[in-house]
Design a protein around this motif. Structure first.
Motif, PDB file in Angstrom:
ATOM      1  N   ASP B 208       0.844  -1.212   0.000  1.00 48.13           N
ATOM      2  CA  ASP B 208       0.000   0.000   0.000  1.00 48.13           C
ATOM      3  C   ASP B 208       0.872   1.252   0.000  1.00 48.13           C
ATOM      4  OD1 ASP B 208      -2.219  -1.548   0.123  1.00 48.13           O
ATOM      5  OD2 ASP B 208      -2.609  -1.239   2.266  1.00 48.13           O
ATOM      6  N   SER B 209       1.848   1.247   0.870  1.00 50.28           N
ATOM      7  CA  SER B 209       2.710   2.409   1.006  1.00 50.28           C
ATOM      8  C   SER B 209       3.496   2.661  -0.278  1.00 50.28           C
ATOM      9  CB  SER B 209       3.635   2.207   2.213  1.00 50.28           C
ATOM     10  OG  SER B 209       4.915   2.683   1.955  1.00 50.28           O
ATOM     11  N   LEU B 210       3.961   1.578  -0.918  1.00 47.97           N
ATOM     12  CA  LEU B 210       4.680   1.737  -2.189  1.00 47.97           C
ATOM     13  C   LEU B 210       3.757   2.328  -3.245  1.00 47.97           C
ATOM     14  CD1 LEU B 210       6.610  -1.662  -2.399  1.00 47.97           C
ATOM     15  CD2 LEU B 210       7.584   0.594  -1.926  1.00 47.97           C
ATOM     16  N   GLU B 211       2.541   1.842  -3.258  1.00 50.19           N
ATOM     17  CA  GLU B 211       1.555   2.301  -4.234  1.00 50.19           C
ATOM     18  C   GLU B 211       1.303   3.796  -4.049  1.00 50.19           C
ATOM     19  OE1 GLU B 211      -2.103   0.176  -3.870  1.00 50.19           O
ATOM     20  OE2 GLU B 211      -2.401   0.162  -6.056  1.00 50.19           O
ATOM     21  N   GLU B 212       1.142   4.159  -2.804  1.00 48.75           N
ATOM     22  CA  GLU B 212       0.879   5.559  -2.490  1.00 48.75           C
ATOM     23  C   GLU B 212       2.055   6.429  -2.921  1.00 48.75           C
ATOM     24  OE1 GLU B 212       1.113   9.163  -0.273  1.00 48.75           O
ATOM     25  OE2 GLU B 212       2.333   7.416   0.288  1.00 48.75           O
ATOM     26  N   LYS B 213       3.276   5.936  -2.651  1.00 50.56           N
ATOM     27  CA  LYS B 213       4.452   6.704  -3.043  1.00 50.56           C
ATOM     28  C   LYS B 213       4.597   6.782  -4.553  1.00 50.56           C
ATOM     29  CE  LYS B 213       7.183   6.293   1.093  1.00 50.56           C
ATOM     30  NZ  LYS B 213       7.838   5.279   1.925  1.00 50.56           N
ATOM     31  N   GLU B 214       4.254   5.704  -5.226  1.00 47.12           N
ATOM     32  CA  GLU B 214       4.302   5.714  -6.694  1.00 47.12           C
ATOM     33  C   GLU B 214       3.374   6.817  -7.227  1.00 47.12           C
ATOM     34  OE1 GLU B 214       2.761   2.307  -8.708  1.00 47.12           O
ATOM     35  OE2 GLU B 214       4.297   2.331 -10.262  1.00 47.12           O
ATOM     36  N   ARG B 215       2.211   6.919  -6.600  1.00 43.82           N
ATOM     37  CA  ARG B 215       1.256   7.938  -7.036  1.00 43.82           C
ATOM     38  C   ARG B 215       1.836   9.330  -6.922  1.00 43.82           C
ATOM     39  NH1 ARG B 215      -3.057   5.013  -4.927  1.00 43.82           N
ATOM     40  NH2 ARG B 215      -2.716   5.986  -2.897  1.00 43.82           N
ATOM     41  N   ARG B 216       2.479   9.622  -5.775  1.00 42.61           N
ATOM     42  CA  ARG B 216       3.021  10.977  -5.628  1.00 42.61           C
ATOM     43  C   ARG B 216       4.482  11.062  -6.105  1.00 42.61           C
ATOM     44  NH1 ARG B 216       5.670  11.511  -0.336  1.00 42.61           N
ATOM     45  NH2 ARG B 216       5.156   9.721   0.953  1.00 42.61           N
ATOM     46  N   LYS B 217       4.869  10.128  -6.970  1.00 43.34           N
ATOM     47  CA  LYS B 217       6.168  10.169  -7.650  1.00 43.34           C
ATOM     48  C   LYS B 217       7.344  10.232  -6.667  1.00 43.34           C
ATOM     49  CE  LYS B 217       4.456  10.848 -11.968  1.00 43.34           C
ATOM     50  NZ  LYS B 217       4.644   9.843 -12.989  1.00 43.34           N
TER      51      LYS B 217
END
Lengths: 327, 327, 327, 327
Positions: B208-217
């Protein structure tokens, strides 16, 4: 009751030491995590006076945990010794709204912080950053472990050539008031004599021992001497040895400033991270004018005016171990 | 009353760790200093059984304090698990007149020593030599500090390429039962997630955290995972991430056996020297069947049967620091 | 007649390699010295397409000569394979007035540059930046020397533990098409077998030799295998050995991405500085679409379409030396 | 026609250099492979005179390829300058039946070999082993690459602290007659001035340039000076600078003997292996009194009396690159 701290400044002061960047990173990110604004103050107290103060973001401290030196630079500031200098520094902090300060440095830096916080209402937290490990109130200082590992890597190299040539090397390491770098690096490299300011150096006994070893062809010797030893350092030791043992092939190597730089060791990065994190916590809790150290693996708080250079007692046991193991 | 020990044997057993040579050197030279005879036993307990036992002199341990590995070699001995094997080992010790034993190794080695000394009248002193730092009764183990520094040097290199490519790296470090190498190396390199056996790993939360970080580049991520983490290791973590984030450029790097070798760090050499010296002292004082550790910077003695693998509680504080500092 | 180049772009492309930053620094500072404007193009060709292009100053490249990775980042760009992508890239260059390009990368990057310069009037100079040393037209590539030194440091560590345990290690190093890292690191660490794509690997003969050595108790073996060897790599070699020699204590270690990072060696920094300097000179002289290499210590120019991956003949002599010296 | 050589001696002489052990290993194993007997001669020519000569086996050179220093030790022998000394040396060789000699060292060692082989019928093969890279007839010398990498690692550390303090460092590296270590390490670390014996040092121009940079606040400077530069070295340069720029914060660091030791680089191990192998080949082929070097990546043979210290012309191009890249 202390006011809530919302804007903090962080600076490095005095001699630089590896791990200062890791500490800066920890202060900045912990501050941001607590919704504070964080400012980097350049070149120690001088940057406060010159208003060389920059806002720090999470990205400002990315990719620095492994770097030697300090991104905030460091300097010794003469102006800060004057009331006018400190007043100017205070005005600049106020201008930015900075209401808490983290000072990473040695005992000189803490004296400055102490003086400053006595005069003005800015709580200061000190973190021990010095390669010399000579601050009362902490088992560790940021940079010592790296410095001592740099020293042993260098001495291991010297041993290669000492061994190839059956030469005596007198190796001077840093430590003006404290012999820790000499003691640790000397034991770790199997040096036969370790000369430090904390113990009286009987240089004649050292030369006697060299003479005796020369007689029984026990060659390859290394003497590690702290720059602050009362003999005066490696060159002075060489002069004394040369006088009595002129035929001995003896060389001097002064390790010098390489001991200040380099990528910090794991231990120094951990200590720096832990202390940087704790510094912000302390400011939040309203603590002020303390140095945070680590003793027996726990955080330990010392009033800044007690966080002085400590000529600690070097254990007798260690000096005995040195003698036995190098035999 | 215990008899005076006059001939001692020293062996290394189990997985090798950097600093074992420094410990051997300290045992040998301290023994010789006390006018003992000292024997090196090759390949751990197997050398006792095979009578692969050699006299050690001061020169035998010259120039080894800085070497990785162990000059006495190490092995796991199946024969020593049998009563016949242990009897043969005892007979060989007696043949040489050896009446005291120093065992450098991990908890498995201590169990062997314990069993052996229960059956025969040879006092055994254990010294904690393992890169995993997972032995009850000591804040340090010989080799841990070196291993963790080797790990951070490797991870620093990986970060260069992670940063150049904006890639996610999942880095597996050693530690079958203990997450200390992962925890320390992860904090010291600024890893964003650290997965260790001591804490429950919520792998879905990590993704989840990786996904979230991917979203905000927010790119460049490193995950450090202990081989003994309940996810199963780096490759298993990769599989899970790939399923949910197939487009993420993710690579695995398993550091492996480089973590066992290399020249020991200053700290490991000091610990090894201090413990090796203390081991002989303990034999002289009639102590037996204890492991010598260091706690709060003091020697600490633990009965060999209590010197077991300890899954220590990792402080909550550290896990919080990891999260804040990597943000 | 070629127009005078006044604004140049520099980019890194493909896999990163240590020394790329030193090359960027040399391009930027030499360009500025000649009163050019210099632009950094981020993430290889993709940055040209995305207009991720930043002006570079002397300070932009301060303190990077010693850093691994690349400050311009690197990526593989699918868009650049399309005519539309390249058109967009060209338009962005024109927008900034960039009229010359320096591409630091491997053969894939050169193919891209070749295609681009065929379609548009931007002269391109290629510099060989790859750890694999597999480019025709240069004795050196930026990054190879560092990679191979990283490999030997790792293998030296593995040897410590191989020696302590009398174990066989199969060590896989990078090199998909070229065996240079394996060959050089294998010779330099005294590996007993080196398996590379350039020569036919007789794996049965290798196992025969291991069997024979096992019989005469000649222990401690290391096999270094290039990832591109036709056996398939270390794990495949392990499977074959395990089948015939199940009792041999054999382990695999895959060095992986640590070989790409780290501070560049002296040689790589020199090569990078010299090539970066020469690249700007070439643009000034009106050269275009060439790769600059070094052969016999002199600059050597190869048309970009000839600067392909070269499976060079490994000298028979070296393979003989390997066999004799490891005996 | 030359007699067949069947027993060879190998020695290291003069200053030690990293890679000498790799060369010894190659000579020993290649000799054994050709069914020769191989003897190690301790402490250079002095061991020949003192009959300190030991038979070497394959195991004698196991696990040394990665070690600094020389297992055969080295020394400068005054006795060998006398006809009586050389006669005694010859008698000792004859006693062991040694009929071929491999000498690893610098130009002084080659002069000794030349003189010896003129007087007696022992063919001598010289291998260039010196960190200074100052021997005519070879692009490489065993040890130079390691020394220069040791230097840049040290200078990188100094740069950390130079940068933190905005200080000028004057760093002295080895090289009494040759400036290669200074040149290569200076370029590789981005030093702003490099002072070497091969070029006339205009120290006033250096100070002018520092003054000018001080004016425009371009801080952080490093000057690398070879010990053999005509200014006299770092301390002398400091004195001159202090006179004209007393306010500049300037420090001296003399790297010293750390440059001689340490684990050899990959390149030095390869060169040493190749040359050691070739030396035995040459003895078999009946070559005598030559030094084997490597030029343009091929073996190159030079008569021992031509293998003298060569003050090579440093390319103008490099000096220009230094100036441009450090700007």
């Amino acid at each position: 009751m202390s006011k809530k701290v919302t804007k903090i400044g962080v600076l490095t002061s005095g001699g630089d030491s590896p791990g200062m960047n890791a500490a800066i990173r920890a202060v900045v990110r912990t501050g941001l995590y607590h919704n504070m604004e964080v400012f980097g103050i350049m070149r120690g107290y001088q940057g406060m006076i010159d208003d060389d103060i920059v806002p720090m973001h999470s990205r400002s401290v990315a990719n620095i945990i492994q770097r030697g030196g300090t991104i905030l630079k460091t300097a010794r500031s003469k102006d800060f010794y004057t009331p006018e200098g400190r007043k100017k520094a205070y005005d600049n902090l106020k201008k930015h709204g900075i209401d808490g300060l983290v000072v990473i440095g040695g005992d000189g830096s803490f004296r400055g912080a102490q003086k400053f916080s006595n005069e003005f209402d800015i709580p200061c937290i000190g973190l021990p950053g010095t390669i010399d490990k000579d601050i009362a109130g902490s088992d560790f200082t940021i940079g010592f472990d790296t410095a001592v590992n740099t020293a042993i890597e260098a001495i291991d190299k010297i041993r290669d050539t000492a061994d190839a040539h059956d030469r005596l090397f007198i190796i001077e390491v840093m430590g003006r008031d404290a012999g820790y770098i000499a003691l640790h690096s000397g034991i770790a490299t199997g040096a036969e004599h370790i000369l430090i300011p904390e113990t009286k150096t009987d240089i004649e006994a050292v030369v006697d021992s060299l003479e005796e070893k020369e007689r029984r062809k026990k060659l390859v010797n290394m003497i590690v001497v702290a720059e602050g030893d009362e003999t005066g350092g490696a060159n002075e030791v060489l002069t004394i040895i040369k006088k009595r043992l002129p035929h001995l092939d003896t060389r001097v190597c002064i390790l010098g400033h390489i001991q200040r730089g380099g990528s910090p060791s794991c231990l120094d990065r951990l200590i720096a991270s832990r202390l940087g994190y704790a510094a912000v916590d302390c400011l939040i809790e309203g603590k002020h004018n303390i140095m945070i150290g680590i003793m027996n693996n726990k955080l330990h708080f010392t009033a800044l005016d007690k966080a002085v250079k400590a000529k600690q007692k070097i254990s007798e046991e260690w000096m005995k171990i040195v003698k036995i193991l190098a035999s």
